[in-house]
Motif scaffolding. Structure first.
Motif, PDB file in Angstrom:
ATOM      1  N   LEU A 128       0.500  -1.501   0.062  1.00 37.23           N
ATOM      2  CA  LEU A 128       0.106  -0.105  -0.173  1.00 37.23           C
ATOM      3  C   LEU A 128       0.974   1.031  -0.005  1.00 37.23           C
ATOM      4  CD1 LEU A 128      -2.806   1.473   0.257  1.00 37.23           C
ATOM      5  CD2 LEU A 128      -2.798   1.346   3.023  1.00 37.23           C
ATOM      6  N   LEU A 129       2.392   1.297   1.136  1.00 38.98           N
ATOM      7  CA  LEU A 129       2.888   2.734   1.011  1.00 38.98           C
ATOM      8  C   LEU A 129       3.403   2.290  -0.450  1.00 38.98           C
ATOM      9  CD1 LEU A 129       4.385   4.548   3.380  1.00 38.98           C
ATOM     10  CD2 LEU A 129       6.176   3.189   2.922  1.00 38.98           C
ATOM     11  N   ALA A 130       3.831   1.177  -1.731  1.00 35.26           N
ATOM     12  CA  ALA A 130       5.011   1.704  -2.266  1.00 35.26           C
ATOM     13  C   ALA A 130       3.140   2.467  -4.112  1.00 35.26           C
ATOM     14  CB  ALA A 130       4.742   0.484  -2.767  1.00 35.26           C
ATOM     15  N   THR A 131       2.474   1.880  -3.556  1.00 34.75           N
ATOM     16  CA  THR A 131       1.248   2.230  -4.295  1.00 34.75           C
ATOM     17  C   THR A 131       0.738   3.939  -3.949  1.00 34.75           C
ATOM     18  OG1 THR A 131       0.313   0.051  -4.375  1.00 34.75           O
ATOM     19  CG2 THR A 131      -1.500   1.944  -4.784  1.00 34.75           C
ATOM     20  N   PHE A 132       0.907   4.356  -2.789  1.00 32.44           N
ATOM     21  CA  PHE A 132       0.722   5.849  -2.459  1.00 32.44           C
ATOM     22  C   PHE A 132       1.928   6.540  -2.538  1.00 32.44           C
ATOM     23  CE2 PHE A 132       1.435   9.088   0.757  1.00 32.44           C
ATOM     24  CZ  PHE A 132       0.002   9.523   1.175  1.00 32.44           C
ATOM     25  N   LEU A 176      -6.866  17.049  -6.638  1.00 31.38           N
ATOM     26  CA  LEU A 176      -6.067  16.083  -5.930  1.00 31.38           C
ATOM     27  C   LEU A 176      -4.217  16.331  -5.650  1.00 31.38           C
ATOM     28  CD1 LEU A 176      -6.807  13.781  -9.341  1.00 31.38           C
ATOM     29  CD2 LEU A 176      -7.427  13.849  -7.457  1.00 31.38           C
ATOM     30  N   LEU A 177      -4.059  17.078  -5.640  1.00 26.50           N
ATOM     31  CA  LEU A 177      -2.885  17.542  -4.788  1.00 26.50           C
ATOM     32  C   LEU A 177      -2.674  17.641  -3.440  1.00 26.50           C
ATOM     33  CD1 LEU A 177       0.540  17.611  -5.921  1.00 26.50           C
ATOM     34  CD2 LEU A 177       0.285  20.348  -6.148  1.00 26.50           C
ATOM     35  N   TYR A 178      -3.633  18.444  -3.483  1.00 27.47           N
ATOM     36  CA  TYR A 178      -4.910  19.358  -2.105  1.00 27.47           C
ATOM     37  C   TYR A 178      -4.472  17.685  -1.203  1.00 27.47           C
ATOM     38  CZ  TYR A 178      -4.206  23.355  -3.546  1.00 27.47           C
ATOM     39  OH  TYR A 178      -3.749  24.586  -4.245  1.00 27.47           O
ATOM     40  N   VAL A 179      -5.699  16.839  -1.920  1.00 29.61           N
ATOM     41  CA  VAL A 179      -6.745  15.734  -1.081  1.00 29.61           C
ATOM     42  C   VAL A 179      -4.870  14.881  -0.775  1.00 29.61           C
ATOM     43  CG1 VAL A 179      -7.137  13.663  -1.727  1.00 29.61           C
ATOM     44  CG2 VAL A 179      -8.443  15.251  -2.515  1.00 29.61           C
ATOM     45  N   LEU A 235      -3.190  16.330   1.912  1.00 28.15           N
ATOM     46  CA  LEU A 235      -4.081  15.918   3.208  1.00 28.15           C
ATOM     47  C   LEU A 235      -4.215  14.927   4.150  1.00 28.15           C
ATOM     48  CD1 LEU A 235      -7.760  17.731   2.937  1.00 28.15           C
ATOM     49  CD2 LEU A 235      -5.933  18.426   4.674  1.00 28.15           C
ATOM     50  N   THR A 236      -3.830  13.724   3.499  1.00 23.56           N
ATOM     51  CA  THR A 236      -3.502  12.075   3.204  1.00 23.56           C
ATOM     52  C   THR A 236      -2.520  12.315   4.444  1.00 23.56           C
ATOM     53  OG1 THR A 236      -2.795  11.263   0.883  1.00 23.56           O
ATOM     54  CG2 THR A 236      -5.241  11.197   1.238  1.00 23.56           C
ATOM     55  N   VAL A 237      -1.423  12.821   3.561  1.00 25.33           N
ATOM     56  CA  VAL A 237      -0.031  12.632   4.678  1.00 25.33           C
ATOM     57  C   VAL A 237       0.194  13.148   5.980  1.00 25.33           C
ATOM     58  CG1 VAL A 237       2.557  13.330   4.126  1.00 25.33           C
ATOM     59  CG2 VAL A 237       1.562  12.636   1.658  1.00 25.33           C
ATOM     60  N   PRO A 243      -2.179  13.584   8.639  1.00 30.02           N
ATOM     61  CA  PRO A 243      -2.299  12.444  10.332  1.00 30.02           C
ATOM     62  C   PRO A 243      -0.193  12.054  10.143  1.00 30.02           C
ATOM     63  CG  PRO A 243      -3.707  12.936   8.351  1.00 30.02           C
ATOM     64  CD  PRO A 243      -3.102  13.572   7.335  1.00 30.02           C
ATOM     65  N   ALA A 244       0.595  11.252   9.157  1.00 28.83           N
ATOM     66  CA  ALA A 244       1.094  10.125   9.589  1.00 28.83           C
ATOM     67  C   ALA A 244       2.300  11.227   9.595  1.00 28.83           C
ATOM     68  CB  ALA A 244       1.611  10.259   8.014  1.00 28.83           C
ATOM     69  N   VAL A 245       2.613  12.978   9.456  1.00 29.81           N
ATOM     70  CA  VAL A 245       3.312  13.668   9.509  1.00 29.81           C
ATOM     71  C   VAL A 245       3.135  13.606  11.342  1.00 29.81           C
ATOM     72  CG1 VAL A 245       4.446  15.861   9.652  1.00 29.81           C
ATOM     73  CG2 VAL A 245       3.652  13.803   7.587  1.00 29.81           C
ATOM     74  N   LEU A 246       2.178  13.934  11.457  1.00 29.34           N
ATOM     75  CA  LEU A 246       1.793  14.508  13.345  1.00 29.34           C
ATOM     76  C   LEU A 246       1.606  13.346  14.361  1.00 29.34           C
ATOM     77  CD1 LEU A 246      -1.325  16.375  12.580  1.00 29.34           C
ATOM     78  CD2 LEU A 246       0.427  17.448  13.770  1.00 29.34           C
ATOM     79  N   TRP A 247       1.302  12.240  13.320  1.00 29.46           N
ATOM     80  CA  TRP A 247       1.814  10.703  14.595  1.00 29.46           C
ATOM     81  C   TRP A 247       3.020  10.662  14.254  1.00 29.46           C
ATOM     82  CZ3 TRP A 247       3.267   5.733  13.596  1.00 29.46           C
ATOM     83  CH2 TRP A 247       2.756   4.897  14.445  1.00 29.46           C
ATOM     84  N   LEU A 248       4.241  10.902  13.271  1.00 31.15           N
ATOM     85  CA  LEU A 248       5.505  10.406  13.583  1.00 31.15           C
ATOM     86  C   LEU A 248       6.032  11.844  14.139  1.00 31.15           C
ATOM     87  CD1 LEU A 248       6.689   9.473  10.119  1.00 31.15           C
ATOM     88  CD2 LEU A 248       6.603   7.500  11.542  1.00 31.15           C
TER      89      LEU A 248
END
Length: 45
Positions: free
Chosen positions: A2-6, A30-33, A36-38, A40-45
């Motif tokens: 899934l990460l590779a697809t992302f 699409l670039l903004y979407v 936005l998906t990235v 939360p991951a940045v905040l979590w790390l």
């Protein structure tokens, strides 16, 4: 897998952004979407 697809999708969107294809077809959102998906991951790390 899934990460590779992302990553492939993100790289494709960046290339399309810099070539102007997204702006030409009014798909810049699409670039903004993707950003936005990235976010939360940045905040979590």
């Amino acid at each position: 897998m899934l990460l590779a697809t992302f990553y492939i999708l993100a790289i494709t969107l960046i290339i399309l952004h810099y070539t102007g294809w997204l702006a030409k077809h009014n798909l810049e959102w699409l670039l903004y979407v993707m950003a936005l998906t990235v976010f939360p991951a940045v905040l979590w790390l």
